[in-house]
Design an enzyme around this catalytic site. Sequence first.
Site, PDB file in Angstrom:
ATOM      1  N   LYS A  53     -55.747  -7.790  89.218  1.00 12.91           N
ATOM      2  CA  LYS A  53     -56.605  -7.569  88.049  1.00 12.91           C
ATOM      3  C   LYS A  53     -57.170  -6.145  88.059  1.00 12.91           C
ATOM      4  CE  LYS A  53     -57.709 -12.437  87.615  1.00 12.91           C
ATOM      5  NZ  LYS A  53     -58.577 -13.577  87.939  1.00 12.91           N
ATOM      6  N   GLN A  97     -64.384 -14.857  90.075  1.00 16.15           N
ATOM      7  CA  GLN A  97     -63.133 -15.495  90.484  1.00 16.15           C
ATOM      8  C   GLN A  97     -63.391 -16.924  90.964  1.00 16.15           C
ATOM      9  OE1 GLN A  97     -60.177 -14.180  90.060  1.00 16.15           O
ATOM     10  NE2 GLN A  97     -58.880 -15.525  91.256  1.00 16.15           N
ATOM     11  N   ASP A 120     -63.556 -14.491  80.719  1.00 15.40           N
ATOM     12  CA  ASP A 120     -62.787 -15.701  81.027  1.00 15.40           C
ATOM     13  C   ASP A 120     -62.883 -16.728  79.896  1.00 15.40           C
ATOM     14  OD1 ASP A 120     -61.328 -15.768  83.425  1.00 15.40           O
ATOM     15  OD2 ASP A 120     -63.133 -16.073  84.643  1.00 15.40           O
TER      16      ASP A 120
END
Length: 313
Positions: A53, A97, A120
Amino acid sequence: MSARVLDGVAIAAEIKEEVGREVRSLAEAGAVPGLTVVLVGSDPASEIYVRSKVKSSAELGIASNLITLGVDTSQAELLGILQQLNEDDAVDGILVQLPLPRHIDTRAILEAVDPLKDVDGFHPVNVGRLTIGQESLVPCTPAGVMQVLQRSGIAVRGRDCVMVGRSDIVGKPMSTLLLNAGATVAVCHKETRDLREYTRRAEILVVATGVPGLITPDMVAEGAVLIDVGINRLDRREDVERLFPGNAAKLAAFDKRGSVLVGDFAPQSYLRSSAYTPVPGGVGALTIAMLMHNTVKAARMRRSLPTDVLEFA
Ligand SMILES: Nc1nc(=O)c2c([nH]1)NC[C@@H]1CN(c3ccc(C(=O)N[C@@H](CCC(=O)O)C(=O)O)cc3)C=[N+]21
Ligand SMILES: [Mg+2]
């Protein structure tokens, strides 16, 4: 019929190129988009994903920042860090995460992220906005599936779609996106009594269960589009032999690396399809491209800039 392979890597590259242009235009206006990824603990798979990422961000000109915290970080400490990131004007996107260590309440953490920075799309405000069809930050993997379908010329409106898996990360938002796009959607899961009865009806079959080889050819309608969201790492040669009988390429990959990635479809089921996404190189490749897209979208939304100038919203 010979099935078309839907090339996730190529589609992801196309999206990244578009996002790169959007990043440069924001940067020229003095607003370099910023993404902060927070990793708690040291799960090896998470470390790999997080690094990729950060690497993709750098390639596109997004200012990325990785915060790594010890596995025994308290929930209160993590909440404090999120509050600072929420208040930091240089931060457009925040990604915590998952999975988090067990002593941390994941929902409490996801709800502590400013919905406008929630790249997200996991905050209840974004989940709700997606459900009622308002502009929102959309979870990356399901949003990536919609891009694969759209950019491959596969119509969704009026089609019979079946989603296998009901997670908050994939199954639920995926079924909402398909429904919002005009599909008829059935959502199946572990408690579904006759899975095959549903999957055999699907013109578009999306599977995200984490069960390698779950979907066998007898469960697939001739000519269906198969979208494989499963990412399963096999590290026993006998499992590879059982799931991929006679597949020299998979076995060679295993012998080279000691493990292989496989999806939730048994490979023989591809033969009945009109098109399918492979694993790896299918949907997984889109997840990071969509994260980059969401970061630009978040940067624009927070500055009250229009998002309809983006290639897609
Ligand atoms: N808050 C949060 N957001 C996430 O988006 C998130 C997360 N937590 N935790 C872990 C999962 C997993 N994930 C992937 C990212 C990239 C690939 C990817 O690039 N896959 C490629 C390559 C895979 C490989 O070769 O290892 C492919 O499938 O072709 C897959 C999966 C994001 N996740
Ligand atoms: Mg699911």
